[in-house]
Design a protein around this motif. Structure first.
Motif, mmCIF file in Angstrom:
data_model
loop_
_atom_site.group_PDB
_atom_site.id
_atom_site.type_symbol
_atom_site.label_atom_id
_atom_site.label_comp_id
_atom_site.label_asym_id
_atom_site.label_seq_id
_atom_site.Cartn_x
_atom_site.Cartn_y
_atom_site.Cartn_z
ATOM 1 N N SER A 21 13.365 19.290 -76.963
ATOM 2 C CA SER A 21 12.978 20.276 -77.970
ATOM 3 C C SER A 21 11.552 20.038 -78.454
ATOM 4 O O SER A 21 10.749 20.981 -78.577
ATOM 5 N N LYS A 22 11.209 18.783 -78.713
ATOM 6 C CA LYS A 22 9.852 18.462 -79.176
ATOM 7 C C LYS A 22 8.810 18.768 -78.113
ATOM 8 O O LYS A 22 7.701 19.209 -78.428
ATOM 9 N N ILE A 23 9.159 18.526 -76.852
ATOM 10 C CA ILE A 23 8.228 18.826 -75.771
ATOM 11 C C ILE A 23 7.947 20.324 -75.715
ATOM 12 O O ILE A 23 6.794 20.755 -75.606
ATOM 13 N N GLU A 24 8.986 21.122 -75.807
ATOM 14 C CA GLU A 24 8.811 22.563 -75.659
ATOM 15 C C GLU A 24 8.032 23.181 -76.816
ATOM 16 O O GLU A 24 7.264 24.120 -76.602
ATOM 17 N N ILE A 25 8.198 22.657 -78.027
ATOM 18 C CA ILE A 25 7.491 23.261 -79.162
ATOM 19 C C ILE A 25 6.110 22.654 -79.362
ATOM 20 O O ILE A 25 5.321 23.156 -80.157
ATOM 21 N N GLY A 26 5.797 21.562 -78.628
ATOM 22 C CA GLY A 26 4.463 20.992 -78.704
ATOM 23 C C GLY A 26 4.313 19.808 -79.629
ATOM 24 O O GLY A 26 3.182 19.408 -79.927
ATOM 25 N N ARG A 46 15.917 30.255 -65.770
ATOM 26 C CA ARG A 46 17.145 29.812 -65.108
ATOM 27 C C ARG A 46 18.360 29.904 -66.012
ATOM 28 O O ARG A 46 19.431 29.393 -65.688
ATOM 29 N N ALA A 47 18.168 30.544 -67.169
ATOM 30 C CA ALA A 47 19.256 30.772 -68.123
ATOM 31 C C ALA A 47 19.924 29.474 -68.549
ATOM 32 O O ALA A 47 21.144 29.407 -68.738
ATOM 33 N N LEU A 48 19.114 28.435 -68.706
ATOM 34 C CA LEU A 48 19.620 27.149 -69.165
ATOM 35 C C LEU A 48 19.287 26.966 -70.638
ATOM 36 O O LEU A 48 18.176 27.277 -71.073
ATOM 37 N N THR A 49 20.236 26.470 -71.401
ATOM 38 C CA THR A 49 19.925 26.101 -72.782
ATOM 39 C C THR A 49 19.224 24.744 -72.772
ATOM 40 O O THR A 49 19.262 24.000 -71.782
ATOM 41 N N GLN A 50 18.583 24.401 -73.878
ATOM 42 C CA GLN A 50 17.960 23.082 -73.969
ATOM 43 C C GLN A 50 19.003 21.988 -73.807
ATOM 44 O O GLN A 50 18.747 20.971 -73.147
ATOM 45 N N ARG A 68 21.021 17.522 -70.684
ATOM 46 C CA ARG A 68 22.154 16.798 -70.115
ATOM 47 C C ARG A 68 21.970 16.587 -68.611
ATOM 48 O O ARG A 68 22.204 15.493 -68.086
ATOM 49 N N LYS A 69 21.540 17.622 -67.904
ATOM 50 C CA LYS A 69 21.348 17.534 -66.456
ATOM 51 C C LYS A 69 20.207 16.565 -66.110
ATOM 52 O O LYS A 69 20.260 15.867 -65.095
ATOM 53 N N ALA A 70 19.184 16.519 -66.965
ATOM 54 C CA ALA A 70 18.019 15.670 -66.694
ATOM 55 C C ALA A 70 18.170 14.268 -67.262
ATOM 56 O O ALA A 70 17.303 13.411 -67.036
ATOM 57 N N ASN A 71 19.236 14.046 -68.017
ATOM 58 C CA ASN A 71 19.485 12.739 -68.631
ATOM 59 C C ASN A 71 18.357 12.328 -69.573
ATOM 60 O O ASN A 71 17.890 11.188 -69.567
ATOM 61 N N ILE A 72 17.882 13.298 -70.377
ATOM 62 C CA ILE A 72 16.928 13.000 -71.441
ATOM 63 C C ILE A 72 17.520 13.522 -72.742
ATOM 64 O O ILE A 72 18.436 14.351 -72.735
ATOM 65 N N PRO A 84 1.747 22.245 -69.487
ATOM 66 C CA PRO A 84 3.013 21.892 -68.837
ATOM 67 C C PRO A 84 4.248 22.038 -69.711
ATOM 68 O O PRO A 84 5.291 22.527 -69.243
ATOM 69 N N GLY A 85 4.185 21.606 -70.967
ATOM 70 C CA GLY A 85 5.358 21.725 -71.832
ATOM 71 C C GLY A 85 5.771 23.163 -72.065
ATOM 72 O O GLY A 85 6.971 23.495 -72.115
ATOM 73 N N GLU A 86 4.790 24.045 -72.216
ATOM 74 C CA GLU A 86 5.078 25.474 -72.365
ATOM 75 C C GLU A 86 5.654 26.038 -71.075
ATOM 76 O O GLU A 86 6.577 26.863 -71.097
ATOM 77 N N ASN A 87 5.096 25.599 -69.947
ATOM 78 C CA ASN A 87 5.593 26.072 -68.660
ATOM 79 C C ASN A 87 7.031 25.647 -68.440
ATOM 80 O O ASN A 87 7.845 26.400 -67.878
ATOM 81 N N LEU A 88 7.374 24.445 -68.892
ATOM 82 C CA LEU A 88 8.751 23.975 -68.795
ATOM 83 C C LEU A 88 9.695 24.921 -69.521
ATOM 84 O O LEU A 88 10.760 25.275 -68.992
ATOM 85 N N ALA A 89 9.338 25.348 -70.715
ATOM 86 C CA ALA A 89 10.197 26.261 -71.476
ATOM 87 C C ALA A 89 10.407 27.565 -70.727
ATOM 88 O O ALA A 89 11.522 28.112 -70.678
#
Length: 401
Positions: free
Chosen positions: A45-50, A26-30, A35-39, A15-20
């Motif tokens: 960043s930690k989620i995406e890199i594992g 969608r051409a969104l930066t982290q 900011r949009k997700a309020n996290i 899932p974390g890789e799929n999120l990235a």
């Protein structure tokens, strides 16, 4: 519909890789997504890199920010090539809900086939379950129309409940939604309060997978009120326990953590009270398990979702008794919850042992379980690459270290 259509948006990524992948598509930066997700940007960043696991609550938050469900963020699980036709046939059987076929089996034969499918579910033999469900669904439909008894329609609703379970495990949410709609339709042909409670429990589960936990809780609370009105004695305790197990899971994922704790504790108390009326062992009803044992397992998982891993691990002493005699459908997810709690507490070796236990108990479930894949991904990022147990799980999971 082709098999290729059925597998649209499936992924072998954790899932974390799929999120990235979804974020970049969608051409969104982290920073923009955080900011949009309020996290926090650091967490994303930690989620995406594992380095951190993507929790259900975080998946729901980033999904809402991208216009996706929690299940879409986690990614639909794939099926083997040989199973694609089975999936096509199951979808066709769902479409033909009001087109009974000739030659429906006798009641005893249908009961035997239903029992076989329930064994596949309890053992989490996903391949055999998928292979058997299309025929069973058509047979149960034909028999319900022919016999037109309360039991026949309740049996059909149970088959739809199993279809929902299979679809939800794979995050095939279009099928899951259709299954619970058909389940409710079957219940309404010859209504019974217990079948209605199970149908409400499954419907609330679709809200869980979409990340819309507030509405799911509304479904649960309404169903509890109906069970209190329409049932009595052991049947009432069973229904209320089943519904509160779903309620505590939903509550644990509310975005407002203060509200989440309050609502989760409310459902935990109610589930424990209902379970007390069922004796020392769990009972089976329409394919589900309810009682004091399953209540402990759901309580543990809810504490993990609430960010209370110490309280989850505090249940370790009662865990052997709670797991005793329960099917792999309940045992494997509990080991995964334990692994997540241990990971949150920094116990990597313990998390690896718990994850290995889940794989050994139910490998087919562990392969498609989003948190099972996430915990493995984080452990493979943090652990030594030469760890033999990690290498063994990598081979079983089909995931690279």
């Amino acid at each position: 519909m082709s098999a290729a259509d059925d597998s649209t948006n499936t992924t072998e990524l954790a899932p974390g890789e799929n999120l990235a992948v979804l974020r970049k598509a969608r051409a969104l930066t982290q920073a923009q997504l955080a900011r949009k997700a309020n996290i926090s940007l650091s967490l994303l960043s930690k989620i995406e890199i594992g380095d951190r696991a993507l929790t259900p609550a975080a998946a729901a938050a980033v999904g809402k920010a991208m216009g996706l469900s929690m299940a879409e963020v986690q990614g639909k699980a794939t099926v083997a090539k040989r199973e694609e036709q089975d999936l096509v046939e199951l979808r066709a059987a769902l479409r033909d809900y009001d087109l009974p076929t000739d030659g429906a089996p006798t009641g005893p034969r249908l009961k035997a086939n239903l029992a076989t499918v329930q064994r596949y579910r309890k053992k989490v033999d996903v391949s055999r379950l998928l292979r058997a469900l299309p025929t069973l669904l058509r047979d149960a439909t034909g028999y319900a129309y022919t016999a037109n008894t309360t039991q026949a329609w309740a049996d059909l609703s149970q088959v739809y409940s199993t279809v929902y379970w299979l679809a939800a495990r794979h995050r095939w949410m279009d099928m899951a939604e259709l299954a619970v709609t058909r389940q409710r339709w079957a219940v309404e042909q010859k209504p019974t309060p217990m079948a209605a409670a199970v149908a409400a429990r499954d419907r609330a589960g679709t809200y869980l997978n979409f990340g819309d936990v507030e509405r799911g809780l509304g479904v649960v609370d309404r169903a509890i009120a109906e069970a209190q009105r329409d049932l009595a004695g052991t049947d009432q305790d069973l229904a209320i326990c089943i519904l509160n197990l779903r309620g505590m899971t939903l509550a644990g994922r509310l975005p407002d953590k203060k509200e989440a704790r309050r609502e989760a504790d409310r459902h935990i108390r109610s589930a424990v009270a209902a379970a007390d009326g069922l004796g020392n062992r769990d009972r089976q009803v329409l394919g589900l398990t309810a009682g004091p044992q399953n209540t402990v397992l759901h309580q543990l998982a809810t504490y993990v979702d609430l960010g209370r891993p110490q309280e989850a691990l505090g249940l370790v002493d009662v865990l052997p008794a709670a797991l005793d005699g329960l099917p792999p459908t309940r045992v494997a997810p509990t080991h995964i919850s334990m692994a997540r709690a241990q990971l949150d507490m920094g116990d990597r070796d313990g998390a690896l042992r718990s994850l290995a236990s889940a794989w050994d108990v139910a490998p087919q479930l562990a392969r498609i379980h989003p948190m099972g894949r996430e915990v493995f991904r984080v452990l493979s990022s943090l652990h030594r690459r030469g760890n033999p147990e990690l290498n063994r799980l990598a081979r079983m999971a089909g995931m690279a270290l």
